[in-house]
Design a protein around this motif. Structure first.
Motif, mmCIF file in Angstrom:
data_model
loop_
_atom_site.group_PDB
_atom_site.id
_atom_site.type_symbol
_atom_site.label_atom_id
_atom_site.label_comp_id
_atom_site.label_asym_id
_atom_site.label_seq_id
_atom_site.Cartn_x
_atom_site.Cartn_y
_atom_site.Cartn_z
ATOM 1 N N THR A 106 -1.532 -1.618 -5.042
ATOM 2 C CA THR A 106 -2.650 -1.423 -4.122
ATOM 3 C C THR A 106 -3.670 -2.548 -4.229
ATOM 4 N N THR A 162 -8.026 -0.128 -2.210
ATOM 5 C CA THR A 162 -7.819 -0.960 -1.019
ATOM 6 C C THR A 162 -9.129 -1.560 -0.535
ATOM 7 N N GLN A 221 0.824 -1.210 0.000
ATOM 8 C CA GLN A 221 0.000 0.000 0.000
ATOM 9 C C GLN A 221 0.859 1.261 0.000
#
Length: 311
Positions: free
Chosen positions: A166, A112, A96
């Protein structure tokens, strides 16, 4: 008379408890939503892995001070689950943070959030639990939304390094949720969380040379961002533990589903712009998250909603 007043006071408190629980969980999702922008800000003065390691070191220290009396009863199963999921979350947070180096905080938040509709796929792979029709619809909406969200504009779609990192983060989180869910009834959440936080910090610091990172110079911004998110993790843990015991699984899980909405609002205020395709994609992802949240809450047999992992 005093007894009547005392009873009335307790009834007034009991009536207000659900509203307070809802407010607390909304505050939790607001913190989660703002964390993407906080991380983005911290990455201006630190490498992604050092920042995440420092953040979780703060969190482990704070939770250790709060829950230390429980640690003497740590079991082998709790230690094993904490280490395993700690590695998983360290990987997810590293992905991330690396993704946030090249995409906006709003886009990172919506991508996410794909971990929620991806949970049924993880259950299919690891538990041989086939998703139903509603789950497949949510997965399709999430996929379409991620494609649209990856598009930079009218020129076409471009799934770049940040988006790939991500989405991979979301996939790892989905697997971690399945693992935790399989053992949740047999472990103490606070002991597992503390082991997990320690492992995340150690693994993330240890991985810094692999990413070519060094220790950054002293920075008030870095200290405030890492310390704030670290302490926030403990506040979130305590708030979730209290509030989820007072709300239905459906209500709690739907509140969690608002996280990317908060992130989008905060990102918008900070100057993020998604474009028409990105906006439609974000809306599809939010819809898929809500659909998956309803499905998960409806399937909770023990009266507790499945809490997302700390991020």
């Amino acid at each position: 008379m005093a007894s009547t007043e005392s009873t009335a006071g307790r009834q007034g408190w009991d009536a207000g408890v659900p509203r307070l629980a809802v407010a607390l969980l909304l505050f939790v999702t607001l913190i989660w939503g703002s964390s993407f922008l906080v991380i983005k800000t911290a990455l201006e003065v630190s490498g992604p892995l050092f920042f995440q390691g420092l953040r979780y070191a703060f969190a482990a220290l704070a939770l250790g001070l709060v829950a230390a009396p429980r640690f003497g009863r740590l079991t082998r199963l709790e230690l094993g689950i904490g280490v395993l999921t700690g590695f998983a979350v360290a990987l997810a947070n590293g992905l991330q943070a690396l993704g946030l180096e090249s995409i906006s905080s709003s886009k990172a938040a919506f991508l996410t959030a794909l971990y929620i509709p991806l949970v049924p796929l993880a259950q299919l792979v690891f538990l041989r639990d086939r998703p139903g029709l509603v789950a497949w619809i949510g997965i399709a909406m999430a996929f379409a939304g991620s494609v649209l969200l990856a598009g930079p504009g009218v020129d076409g779609f471009d799934l770049g390094r940040g988006e790939v990192m991500t989405i991979a983060c979301a996939a790892v989180i989905a697997v971690e949720i399945v693992v935790i869910g399989a053992f949740a009834a047999r472990v103490d959440s606070r002991r597992v969380s503390w082991v997990q936080l320690v492992v995340i910090a150690v693994v993330t610091f240890a991985a810094m040379p692999l990413n070519g990172e060094g220790v950054p110079g002293a920075s008030l911004t870095l200290f405030l961002c890492a310390g704030g998110l670290g302490l926030g993790s403990v506040v979130i843990h305590v708030a979730m533990y209290w509030a989820q015991r007072r709300l239905s699984p459906t209500r709690a899980t739907l509140i969690y589903a608002t996280e990317p909405v908060w992130a989008g609002i905060i990102g918008r205020i900070a100057g993020d712009r998604l474009g028409t395709g990105g906006f439609v994609g974000a809306a599809l992802i939010v819809a898929s998250v809500g659909l998956a949240a309803l499905r998960r809450a409806g399937g909770a047999a023990d009266g507790k909603s499945p809490a997302p992992p700390d991020r």
